[in-house]
Scaffold this active site. Structure first.
Site, PDB file in Angstrom:
ATOM      1  N   ASP A 275       0.823  -1.202   0.000  1.00 21.26           N
ATOM      2  CA  ASP A 275       0.000   0.000   0.000  1.00 21.26           C
ATOM      3  C   ASP A 275       0.863   1.260   0.000  1.00 21.26           C
ATOM      4  O   ASP A 275       1.837   1.351   0.756  1.00 21.26           O
ATOM      5  CB  ASP A 275      -0.895  -0.020   1.250  1.00 21.26           C
ATOM      6  CG  ASP A 275      -1.772   1.205   1.335  1.00 21.26           C
ATOM      7  OD1 ASP A 275      -2.561   1.413   0.412  1.00 21.26           O
ATOM      8  OD2 ASP A 275      -1.655   1.948   2.327  1.00 21.26           O
ATOM      9  N   GLU A 317       1.212  -0.803  -5.115  1.00 30.73           N
ATOM     10  CA  GLU A 317       0.177   0.204  -5.368  1.00 30.73           C
ATOM     11  C   GLU A 317       0.895   1.521  -5.656  1.00 30.73           C
ATOM     12  O   GLU A 317       1.305   2.233  -4.752  1.00 30.73           O
ATOM     13  CB  GLU A 317      -0.752   0.375  -4.159  1.00 30.73           C
ATOM     14  CG  GLU A 317      -1.957   1.231  -4.517  1.00 30.73           C
ATOM     15  CD  GLU A 317      -2.300   2.343  -3.533  1.00 30.73           C
ATOM     16  OE1 GLU A 317      -3.273   3.049  -3.779  1.00 30.73           O
ATOM     17  OE2 GLU A 317      -1.585   2.517  -2.520  1.00 30.73           O
TER      18      GLU A 317
HETATM   19  C1  GLC Z   1      -3.843   3.626  -0.439  1.00 32.70           C
HETATM   20  C2  GLC Z   1      -5.245   3.071  -0.310  1.00 32.70           C
HETATM   21  C3  GLC Z   1      -6.171   4.145   0.172  1.00 32.70           C
HETATM   22  C4  GLC Z   1      -5.657   4.677   1.502  1.00 32.70           C
HETATM   23  C5  GLC Z   1      -4.187   5.101   1.402  1.00 32.70           C
HETATM   24  C6  GLC Z   1      -3.587   5.357   2.739  1.00 32.70           C
HETATM   25  O1  GLC Z   1      -3.749   4.569  -1.422  1.00 32.70           O
HETATM   26  O2  GLC Z   1      -5.668   2.533  -1.528  1.00 32.70           O
HETATM   27  O3  GLC Z   1      -7.487   3.679   0.293  1.00 32.70           O
HETATM   28  O4  GLC Z   1      -6.440   5.767   1.905  1.00 32.70           O
HETATM   29  O5  GLC Z   1      -3.401   4.115   0.790  1.00 32.70           O
HETATM   30  O6  GLC Z   1      -3.271   4.161   3.397  1.00 32.70           O
END
Ligand code: GLC
Length: 638
Positions: A275, A317
């Site tokens: 993430d 991500e």
């Molecule tokens: C990522 C997640 C998102 C979250 C962020 C902070 O981008 O997809 O939903 O708010 O991380 O953890």
């Protein structure tokens, strides 16, 4: 230095039966020099490196035999996730089935969707009201009470594996919740724990950071720091004020977080979603995004995974512009993530829907298709987050579309403010000063299902379903893993009830995080319903995809000239076949010149006998070229 961890049930090294191969040792040896080099370059701390390696062995020893067998199988077939047979779904455990046991009970439905890769949205302990949808983790080893226990999670993983389903979970590594034990101890004044975050007595340094670091949530959480009056210090909080950024310049943080990542792997999680990974290294005077040290950390995690659990994949991500995304694959010799989200393609798809102009999508696909075939993307139309309009504005501006007005057009179109718009949804992080905003809504609502349903407009519904299916057909035509957002398979529309929940109403992303509507599932077998039309069309496409080798990642993909800005033509050439897809992104009926012939994969009918293909608005064709015209590479007579 810390003691060796016993929490993994470590089998002391000496206990390895005589004659048994030291598999972990052999795997670690492959990467040892590079791993040590990178670790020392970053931390220059031999003691912590030794601690890390010792604990990795312990974690490997504690890994279940069934998972080790899966590792070995996947090691022997490193292409296992790059075929055409994987189909993903992402879901909130609570919204889908109440809790983990509920998901286990509903695996039959998951299977009936053809899904064999299941991404469970964050489910580790996270404080109610300050959870960011579970992305503020208070305990990396405990499941949220209402969703079940770690044992339930492990049992679900076993059941999934028995049914041929791989599990994906988030590893929220950039920050912890302010309720995490480290944060609580830091708050209580323990220096050791304050050093795991970014604490500052005075505003001076935070102020310098603020000069160069952009804001992630400009309207809901202005600034990158939060003042803690009880401690009398500022703490770095790039996301929400209750999410404290971890300091990866501290080797203890890296080591401990690696153990947390491997904890998930040892529960049986197959894919670890890293993430917000571009944010994990902070440096004064920079944007604190995508810094070289981030790549060092990810590369180390990749090597560690290959030593301990080589069957487990890293999914990055990286919600960034395309040039910043591809580096997270690393190089072919020194790979980082196994897979990345195809985020720019996703945003460009929706831009194409609004503009009915495929030029940018074609350009974007040319870039993706030009990348090494080893790079694997995860394709999606919608996910749990908003759509940020991170498009190629240099190109768009050459075509007369300037960034701010274009974003405004897209948002007007998708919120349904324009007269010819059928979409429904809401803005996210609408910044009145920069007039920049992102967008939230479900696929079905964005395609017109919500509006047509509300107005009882059968013609509009027919068009909405056609668009919805065409977009899925486009997504499924790409290599990598296609992932359906739970509910999309039955056309679930926006859920506005989040506005009544004081904990959620400031975050419009909850509009597309509604409770799964099981009543819609009943309609799948009722002829003529939206659900029947959508679900069965998707199943047909997904089944075809799994059957054709030209959908595999190693096939050659290309875009073709269609001579019409509303129509996109793609080809995929495998070892034994060439497939083509013709997608009409416009609201008009199109006559597309097509002299190559072929057979329609869905109907089995001949295509282009008269040198043309007719497409209704938002229609598409998936076809296969006949072998003789593949060889000749020329037009074929009807
Ligand atoms: C990522 C997640 C998102 C979250 C962020 C902070 O981008 O997809 O939903 O708010 O991380 O953890």
């Amino acid at each position: 230095m810390k003691e060796k961890k016993d929490i993994f049930g470590e089998r002391p090294d000496g206990e390895r039966p005589a004659g048994e191969k030291d598999i972990f040792g052999e795997r670690l040896a492959v990467h040892y020099d590079e791993l040590k080099w990178l670790y020392m370059e970053l931390y220059n701390d031999e003691a912590h490196f030794t601690e890390l390696c010792d604990n990795l062995r312990g974690i490997y020893n504690a890994r279940k035999a069934s998972l080790k067998a899966l590792d070995a199988k996947r090691e022997a077939d490193p292409e296992w996730f790059r075929g055409s047979g994987l189909l993903g779904m992402m879901m909130y455990v609570g919204q889908f089935a109440g809790n983990l046991k509920g998901v286990a009970e509903h695996l039959d439905y998951v299977k009936s969707c053809g899904v064999n890769y299941l991404h469970l949205m964050p489910l580790m302990e996270s404080p109610a009201g300050r959870s960011d949808g579970g992305y503020a983790v208070a305990d990396f080893r405990k499941v949220q009470k209402e969703l079940g226990t770690v044992e339930d999670l492990e049992a679900l993983a076993v059941q999934c594996h028995e049914q041929g389903i791989s599990l994906c979970m988030d590893f929220v590594m950039n920050h912890t919740s302010e309720d995490h034990e480290w944060a609580r101890r830091a708050r209580a004044g323990e220096k050791e724990y304050q050093d795991r975050y970014f604490f500052y007595d005075r505003w001076e340094i935070p102020m310098q950071f603020e000069k160069t670091v952009p804001q992630v949530f400009p309207t809901t959480a202005p600034g990158n720091f939060t003042w803690l009056p009880d401690v009398g210090k500022h703490v770095m909080t790039s996301f929400y004020p209750y999410q404290w950024d971890l300091n990866y310049a501290n080797p203890v943080v890296f080591n401990e977080m690696v153990y947390n990542y491997l904890f998930l792997a040892n529960l049986g999680i197959d894919v670890i979603r890293l993430d917000a990974v571009p944010y994990i290294w902070k440096e004064l005077g920079t944007t604190c995004r995508n810094l070289p040290q981030v790549h060092t950390l990810v590369r180390m995690m990749r090597m560690i995974g290959e030593a301990v659990c080589p069957g487990v994949l890293l999914l990055g991500e990286v919600v960034m512009e395309p040039v910043k995304v591809a580096p997270y694959f690393g190089t072919v010799e020194k790979p980082e993530c196994h897979m990345l989200y195809n985020v720019t393609t996703m945003a460009t798809i929706w831009h194409t829907v609004a503009t009915q102009d495929v030029r940018l999508l074609k350009k974007q696909l040319d870039i993706v298709y030009g990348l090494p075939a080893e790079y694997t993307f995860l394709n999606y139309l919608r996910c749990h987050d908003d759509i940020g309009w991170g498009l190629d504005y240099d190109t768009l501006s050459q075509w007369g579309m300037q960034q701010i007005p274009h974003k405004q057009f897209l948002n007007d179109f998708f919120t349904g403010r324009l007269e010819d718009s059928f979409s429904r949804g809401e803005l996210y992080n609408n910044d009145p000063i920069t007039r920049d905003a992102r967008f939230c809504g479900t696929t079905a609502s964005m395609c017109g299902v919500e509006k047509a349903g509300f107005c009882g407009d059968e013609h509009g519904m027919e068009r909405a379903i056609r668009l919805d299916v065409m977009l899925h057909a486009f997504m499924l035509f790409q290599a990598g893993i296609p992932v359906i957002y739970s509910g999309d398979e039955v056309g679930q529309v926006n859920d506005y009830s989040y506005k009544e929940d004081p904990e959620k109403r400031m975050d419009s992303r909850y509009i597309h995080r509604g409770v799964f509507q099981w009543n819609l599932v009943k309609n799948i077998e009722k002829e003529g319903t939206v659900q029947e039309r959508l679900f069965k069309s998707l199943r047909k496409l997904e089944t075809l995809r799994a059957e054709h080798e030209a959908f595999e990642a190693r096939a050659k993909a290309e875009t073709c000239e269609s001579g019409d800005d509303g129509v996109l033509i793609l080809k995929r050439t495998g070892t034994a076949e060439t497939l083509f897809g013709i997608f009409n992104f416009s609201r008009e009926r199109k006559e597309v010149p097509w002299t190559e012939g072929g057979t329609d994969l869905l109907t089995g009918e001949r295509i282009g006998g008269d040198g043309k293909v007719w497409l209704r608005p938002y229609d598409f064709v998936w076809g296969i070229l006949e072998p003789d015209c593949r060889r000749a590479g020329t037009a074929r007579e009807a």
